[in-house]
Enzyme design. Structure first.
Site, short mmCIF file in Angstrom:
data_model
loop_
_atom_site.label_atom_id
_atom_site.label_comp_id
_atom_site.label_asym_id
_atom_site.label_seq_id
_atom_site.Cartn_x
_atom_site.Cartn_y
_atom_site.Cartn_z
N HIS A 1 35.30 73.05 -7.84
CA HIS A 1 34.62 74.44 -7.49
C HIS A 1 35.82 75.49 -7.73
O HIS A 1 36.82 75.50 -7.38
CB HIS A 1 34.28 74.57 -5.90
CG HIS A 1 33.37 75.83 -6.05
ND1 HIS A 1 32.27 76.24 -6.76
CD2 HIS A 1 33.28 77.05 -4.98
CE1 HIS A 1 31.72 77.22 -6.32
NE2 HIS A 1 32.46 77.86 -5.30
N HIS B 1 33.22 83.90 -6.12
CA HIS B 1 33.03 82.85 -6.95
C HIS B 1 31.46 82.42 -7.33
O HIS B 1 30.54 83.18 -6.72
CB HIS B 1 33.46 81.34 -6.24
CG HIS B 1 33.03 81.35 -4.71
ND1 HIS B 1 32.32 80.41 -4.12
CD2 HIS B 1 33.45 81.98 -3.87
CE1 HIS B 1 32.25 80.56 -3.07
NE2 HIS B 1 32.96 81.70 -2.77
N CYS C 1 30.61 77.34 -12.02
CA CYS C 1 31.32 78.09 -11.43
C CYS C 1 32.58 78.20 -12.43
O CYS C 1 33.28 79.46 -12.48
CB CYS C 1 31.78 77.35 -10.21
SG CYS C 1 32.27 75.85 -10.20
#
Length: 265
Positions: free
Chosen positions: A30, A42, A154
């Site tokens: 991530h 994010h 992401c």
């Protein structure tokens, strides 16, 4: 940056750093942008906004969402996740118990290829830290479109914040190096199969597969791709549906040229 790891201590982070933490047993990471004051912006799976592939690979979507703790974070508990999927959280919540790594820019081709796993570095040049933070905070308020595990994830978000580059060809994959790695490995294995008709040398087939994999990663890196265009955050007036843009030719009193056609929802 180390050859084997991009692990860093949080004490050396600077606003504008692209950071990441591995999820799901190192299958997927991530990514986000550290904007200072222990805050990370994010791109996550907004409620019902993700676009799947219809395959078993959709399990990767589970890695993109914020991991919820049974104990409410005193810093982040008041924040509401918006539908557009761009959110902010404290560094601890972003890491979700994982290890902190920093994504590297302007690496040499040799170092890029030495990193066998994609999603850790790029040949592309980063813009100034101030510009990166501006893009991240702007998109926090305006969104980054519909989450897609292969075209608008992401890592794509963080790379855009760092470079301002977006892929113009909506048919191809996005900027994400880890998505390229996930696809590139099986593709390289498939492309090496025809060699079995002319040789039984397993070393030769393995070398070919590795070569195809490295070549695909190199050619697909955001710093090498020809199908990218620089777009400032203020020009993203319509949310990107899949992370793609189209380039159209223009003509008329302004003398012609190229213009951006942004998909609208």
């Amino acid at each position: 940056m180390g050859l084997l790891s991009n692990r860093v201590n949080r004490g050396i982070l600077k606003p504008g750093d692209h950071i990441y933490s591995w999820r799901t047993a190192y299958v997927y990471a991530h990514h986000g942008i550290y904007v200072g004051d222990d805050e990370v912006v994010h791109f996550t799976r907004g409620r019902g906004q993700e676009v799947g592939t219809g395959t078993v690979l959709d399990v990767l979507l589970l890695s993109s969402g914020p991991i919820r703790s049974q104990i409410a974070c005193p810093v982040c508990s008041h924040r509401v996740e918006e539908d557009h999927g761009v959110t902010s959280s404290c560094l601890n919540c972003f890491l979700a118990g994982g290890i902190l790594y920093r994504f590297e820019y302007s690496v040499s081709p040799a170092l890029f290829l030495a990193k066998a796993r994609g999603g850790t570095c790029t040949l592309a040049v980063s813009d100034s830290n101030e510009t990166v933070v501006h893009r991240a905070t702007y998109l926090l308020n305006n969104g980054f479109g519909c989450y897609n595990v292969f075209k608008n994830n992401c890592e794509d978000f963080a790379i855009y914040c760092k470079t301002g580059l977006l892929v113009t060809n909506q048919v191809t994959m996005g900027q994400s190096g880890q998505a390229i790695s996930i696809i590139g490995g099986p593709l390289a294995a498939v492309l090496s199969i025809p060699l079995r008709a002319v040789t039984t040398n397993m070393y030769g087939m393995a070398a070919t597969a590795v070569g195809v994999y490295c070549a695909s990663r190199y050619a697909a890196d955001i710093g090498m791709r020809p199908d990218v265009v620089k777009v400032e955050a203020e020009d993203l007036t319509a949310r990107l549906a899949t992370g793609g843009l189209q380039i159209v030719e223009t003509s008329g009193v302004l003398g012609g040229g190229t213009a951006l056609a942004l998909p609208v929802r």
